[in-house]
Write a protein that holds these residues in place. Structure first.
Motif: not given
Length: 334
Positions: A109, A130-131, A136, A175, A177-179, A200-203
């Motif tokens: 990430a 976020d990045t 947030a 949060y 949807g985010f790391t 950072s966004p994450t799945t």
């Protein structure tokens, strides 16, 4: 009856042959670890550095590697590749056959270092975004340490823990949807700190399995036993070192120890030299001690399933009376 006499020269030759046979026998007991490194989509990854103990290999175009000349035993296994999160694990080498492994790396990430500045007011304050530099709103911010509490960021992404006293803290931000992010913070001399944290966004879904270990960590931090924790300033100063090279750690821990990673994974009878698998820059906090029973919270005793034989306390049958001589707890960066 015929008598066979062995000349001195023949005896020397036989001795050399025996030595060669012994060497060949010893060599036959050496084994290898081989395997393939892939990403989450099963695509082979070339150029990854694979370390098995002190032995290294680099993956080829097919993601394959082989590490030779390993005697039987347990080894730390580390895989690194630029753009991917490092993997720390262990592998057991057997005498009878080679060891085959399959390793997977996840994309790292984007982790921008948080901005930390001295605040004009006592406490811990900050902003979460976020990045892409969006705020947030409603992120969960937990404070673990001498004061344990949590808040949600407001519509401007801001949070605050006003008035918290000196000590070592862990700030955890989650949060959807985010790391997740974790940040070790040390307050001294009544001064505060202001943090700017980017996610950072994450799945990947949020994990709750480390809630308990983090609460236990908060309990240990609350007692302020700085002798048994590396401060944020110490970690920053040693960022270019491997964990095994940190002077204060080396002076406290013997050749063998018990290692706990992120409060979840335990390795017993762990070689101190194997701590070189971690770089200080990959670690947020290190706890350590010569005796797990010195932990006044008893959380490590529970984690390691040992009985410290406290006077006047009954001994559960499920625990073992073997107490590790020392311990190291590594909290990796998130």
């Amino acid at each position: 009856m015929r008598t066979v006499r062995t000349s001195r020269t023949t005896a020397v030759v036989l001795s050399l042959l025996l030595l060669d046979a012994t060497a060949l026998f010893a060599q036959a007991r050496v084994q290898s670890v081989s395997g393939v490194v892939r990403d989450g989509a099963e695509v082979p990854l070339a150029g990854a550095d694979v370390a098995v103990g002190a032995h290294h290999a680099t993956t080829n175009a097919q993601g394959a590697f082989r590490v030779d000349s390993l005697t039987a035993g347990q080894y730390p296994l580390t895989v690194r590749l630029l753009g991917y999160a490092p993997v720390h694990s262990h592998v057991v080498v057997l005498e009878q056959e080679p060891t085959l492994v399959e390793l997977y790396l996840a994309r790292a990430a984007i982790r921008l270092s948080p901005m930390v500045v001295e605040a004009s007011r006592a406490g811990i304050f900050g902003t979460v975004g976020d990045t892409a530099y969006h705020i947030a709103d409603g992120a969960r911010v937990q404070l673990l340490g001498p004061h344990r509490t949590e808040v949600r960021t407001d519509s401007r992404g801001k949070f605050g823990f006003p008035g918290v006293g000196d000590g070592q803290y862990m700030v955890r931000v989650t949060y959807p949807g985010f790391t997740e992010r974790r940040l070790s913070v040390e307050l001294k001399d009544g001064k505060g700190q202001e943090l700017a944290i980017l996610l950072s966004p994450t799945t990947e879904p949020l994990s709750f399995r480390d809630e308990g270990p983090l609460q236990d960590l908060g309990g240990r931090l609350a007692f302020g036993a700085r002798r048994f924790q590396m401060s944020s300033n110490e970690m920053s100063a040693a960022a270019e070192l491997n964990v095994c090279e940190m002077p204060r750690l080396r002076s406290e821990i013997g050749e063998r120890t018990t290692l706990v990673v992120n409060g979840l994974i335990t390795y017993r009878d762990y070689a101190f030299s194997s701590l070189c698998s971690w770089r200080v820059s990959e670690v947020e906090l290190v706890e350590f001690g010569r005796d797990v029973c010195a932990d006044v919270t008893r959380s490590l005793e529970h984690l390691l399933n040992v009985n410290c034989q406290i006077k006047g306390r009954s001994t559960p049958r499920s625990t073992t009376t073997i107490v590790p001589t020392s311990y190291v707890v590594i909290w990796e960066k998130k």
